[in-house]
Design an enzyme around this catalytic site. Structure first.
Site, PDB file in Angstrom:
ATOM      1  N   LYS A  33     -10.285  -3.823  -4.918  1.00 53.61           N
ATOM      2  CA  LYS A  33     -10.987  -2.570  -5.196  1.00 53.61           C
ATOM      3  C   LYS A  33     -10.062  -1.550  -5.830  1.00 53.61           C
ATOM      4  O   LYS A  33     -10.505  -0.590  -6.429  1.00 53.61           O
ATOM      5  CB  LYS A  33     -11.574  -2.007  -3.900  1.00 53.61           C
ATOM      6  CG  LYS A  33     -10.553  -1.825  -2.795  1.00 53.61           C
ATOM      7  CD  LYS A  33     -11.260  -1.499  -1.494  1.00 53.61           C
ATOM      8  CE  LYS A  33     -10.364  -1.831  -0.306  1.00 53.61           C
ATOM      9  NZ  LYS A  33     -11.120  -2.025   0.919  1.00 53.61           N
ATOM     10  N   LYS A  60       0.816  -1.213   0.000  1.00 56.73           N
ATOM     11  CA  LYS A  60       0.000   0.000   0.000  1.00 56.73           C
ATOM     12  C   LYS A  60       0.849   1.262   0.000  1.00 56.73           C
ATOM     13  O   LYS A  60       0.467   2.271  -0.584  1.00 56.73           O
ATOM     14  CB  LYS A  60      -0.949   0.004   1.197  1.00 56.73           C
ATOM     15  CG  LYS A  60      -2.090  -0.977   1.061  1.00 56.73           C
ATOM     16  CD  LYS A  60      -3.218  -0.661   2.018  1.00 56.73           C
ATOM     17  CE  LYS A  60      -4.402  -1.577   1.770  1.00 56.73           C
ATOM     18  NZ  LYS A  60      -5.496  -1.351   2.716  1.00 56.73           N
ATOM     19  N   LYS A 115      -4.836 -10.623  -7.232  1.00 56.30           N
ATOM     20  CA  LYS A 115      -6.005 -10.666  -6.367  1.00 56.30           C
ATOM     21  C   LYS A 115      -7.114  -9.749  -6.895  1.00 56.30           C
ATOM     22  O   LYS A 115      -6.814  -8.664  -7.380  1.00 56.30           O
ATOM     23  CB  LYS A 115      -5.551 -10.198  -4.983  1.00 56.30           C
ATOM     24  CG  LYS A 115      -6.468 -10.513  -3.860  1.00 56.30           C
ATOM     25  CD  LYS A 115      -5.880 -10.037  -2.538  1.00 56.30           C
ATOM     26  CE  LYS A 115      -6.038  -8.545  -2.356  1.00 56.30           C
ATOM     27  NZ  LYS A 115      -5.844  -8.090  -0.978  1.00 56.30           N
TER      28      LYS A 115
HETATM   29  P1  AMP Z   1     -10.772  -5.294   2.465  1.00 59.54           P
HETATM   30  O1  AMP Z   1     -11.678  -4.958   1.357  1.00 59.54           O
HETATM   31  O2  AMP Z   1      -9.337  -5.306   2.076  1.00 59.54           O
HETATM   32  O3  AMP Z   1     -11.076  -4.491   3.709  1.00 59.54           O
HETATM   33  O4  AMP Z   1     -11.067  -6.809   2.840  1.00 59.54           O
HETATM   34  C1  AMP Z   1     -12.191  -7.217   3.587  1.00 59.54           C
HETATM   35  C2  AMP Z   1     -12.219  -8.725   3.700  1.00 59.54           C
HETATM   36  O5  AMP Z   1     -12.362  -9.316   2.400  1.00 59.54           O
HETATM   37  C3  AMP Z   1     -10.955  -9.339   4.289  1.00 59.54           C
HETATM   38  O6  AMP Z   1     -11.308 -10.436   5.096  1.00 59.54           O
HETATM   39  C4  AMP Z   1     -10.195  -9.794   3.084  1.00 59.54           C
HETATM   40  O7  AMP Z   1      -9.334 -10.868   3.377  1.00 59.54           O
HETATM   41  C5  AMP Z   1     -11.313 -10.223   2.147  1.00 59.54           C
HETATM   42  N1  AMP Z   1     -10.885 -10.108   0.748  1.00 59.54           N
HETATM   43  C6  AMP Z   1     -10.567  -8.960   0.082  1.00 59.54           C
HETATM   44  N2  AMP Z   1     -10.223  -9.227  -1.197  1.00 59.54           N
HETATM   45  C7  AMP Z   1     -10.334 -10.571  -1.353  1.00 59.54           C
HETATM   46  C8  AMP Z   1     -10.121 -11.475  -2.451  1.00 59.54           C
HETATM   47  N3  AMP Z   1      -9.755 -11.048  -3.658  1.00 59.54           N
HETATM   48  N4  AMP Z   1     -10.328 -12.794  -2.230  1.00 59.54           N
HETATM   49  C9  AMP Z   1     -10.731 -13.244  -1.027  1.00 59.54           C
HETATM   50  N5  AMP Z   1     -10.942 -12.467   0.040  1.00 59.54           N
HETATM   51  C10 AMP Z   1     -10.749 -11.136  -0.113  1.00 59.54           C
END
Ligand code: AMP
Ligand code: TRP
Length: 349
Positions: A213, A115, A210
């Site tokens: 967003k 990041k 991955k």
């Molecule tokens: P974040 O959007 O980074 O706050 O992630 C929120 C939750 O979604 C966390 O538990 C992440 O591990 C999960 N997560 C985010 N992106 C992915 C992805 N591409 N595949 C699986 N889990 C994800």
């Protein structure tokens, strides 16, 4: 983990619309765990501001993520849903953990490196200390189980290290105040729950990246707010390879795009990759993609509709967050008081 009351905690950042990775990697597990556990699901707005957020957008995103939790099946009557900044213990415990965690531990965090990018000098101090706040989120409730996607594994390991160091450093005080749980110490060592056939959902444009967003291309991800048309287009355009689908999971090796789409199908249908391949193995991608479009639309469209319905009434959403914050604080405040006693702060009012 016997000795500690079993409790689930997890959270997501309100930084933009949630996508299929959040849904399959985390949310579906959150919903399932309500059947067996006391669950606390947080909208981590304090984490969000570790990178610049427009204040009006942040407010909107907090309500939208709350709506997504509920629309996906988290029941606010049963589970606790709240936004982090409404419970002061998160910031208080994070400060204590800033003084427990070591610089060397944080220097290993790959998410910070990703990041912060090349311009590390210009990253916020909050972004660097982010994992300490995450440890505080979990341990403020003495949570024992944390359902997350695979990318959060390293942060969970750090959380365990912090819990262990706190338990050791303050061992005598914990014993003196009678606050330990047997040999286990004051804080539990929480278990990451990284489950399901799609713990790591990959980009639809590149099976080695991955789903995220922050990807510049909206075609790389399916947003929970996408309509049927958008879902169908994105799946049809998703990258594949020229081979037919294999009949067994082993045949997916070295085929990241195929593996990803099969994983998504398995996740959405609540089955396994093997079961999906039994059904579609030997066939071309075109047929499989058509089935995946139908399944994705069937599962995701009702979520988008329900989110829109909930978001039309922000007073109702705010009331849910307020009630959740009260319930969360009722658990957190006594634990935070004990932490202050253990650390040696004087409490005289
Ligand atoms: P974040 O959007 O980074 O706050 O992630 C929120 C939750 O979604 C966390 O538990 C992440 O591990 C999960 N997560 C985010 N992106 C992915 C992805 N591409 N595949 C699986 N889990 C994800
Ligand atoms: N760091 C997590 C993410 O980016 C979000 C998060 C913050 C979290 N606090 C948490 C997840 C506590 C689980 C438990 O996805």
């Amino acid at each position: 983990m016997s000795g500690f009351h079993q409790r689930v905690f997890s959270g997501m950042q309100p930084t933009s619309t949630l996508h299929l990775g959040n849904y399959l990697g985390a949310l579906t597990n959150w919903v399932a765990m309500q059947k067996t556990h006391e669950c606390i699901y947080c909208v981590v707005d304090m984490h969000a501001i570790t990178m610049w957020q427009d204040p009006a957008d942040l407010k909107r995103a907090i309500r939208e993520v709350t709506a997504a939790y509920i629309a996906a099946g988290v029941d606010p009557k049963q589970s606790i849903i709240f936004n982090q900044s409404q419970v002061p213990g998160h910031a208080e415990l994070a400060w204590v953990f800033n003084c427990v965690a070591r610089l060397g531990w944080l220097n290993r965090m790959t998410q910070f490196k990703e990041k912060a990018g090349k311009d590390r000098e210009n990253a916020s101090v909050g972004l660097y200390a982010y994992p300490n706040l995450m440890a505080a989120d979990i341990l403020l409730y003495k949570a024992t189980h944390v359902p997350v996607g695979e990318d959060q594994k390293q942060h969970l390991e750090l959380t365990r290290d912090i819990a262990q160091k706190f338990n050791n450093d303050f061992g005598p005080q914990i014993a003196e105040h009678g606050l330990g749980t047997g040999e286990l110490g004051f804080f539990p060592l929480p278990e990451p729950m990284i489950q399901g056939p799609a713990p790591r959902v990959m980009s639809l444009r590149d099976g080695t990246k991955k789903m995220s967003k922050s990807d510049a291309s909206d075609y790389s991800r399916i947003n929970l707010t996408d309509d049927a048309e958008a879902i169908a287009t994105k799946i049809r355009k998703a990258k594949t390879d020229p081979e037919a689908l294999p009949s067994e999971e082993k045949g997916l090796e070295g085929r990241p795009e195929a593996e990803n789409l099969v994983g998504i199908y398995a996740g959405l249908s609540g089955s396994s990759k093997d079961a999906v391949l039994k059904q579609f193995g030997g066939g071309q991608f075109s047929g499989f993609k058509a089935a995946l479009v139908d399944l994705a639309v069937e599962k995701l469209s009702p979520i988008a509709v329900e989110m829109r319905r909930l978001l039309a009434d922000s007073t109702h959403i705010d009331a849910i967050l307020g009630a959740g914050a009260d319930r969360a604080d009722a658990i957190a405040a006594p634990i935070m008081r004990e932490v202050k006693d253990i650390v040696g702060f004087v409490r005289s009012r």
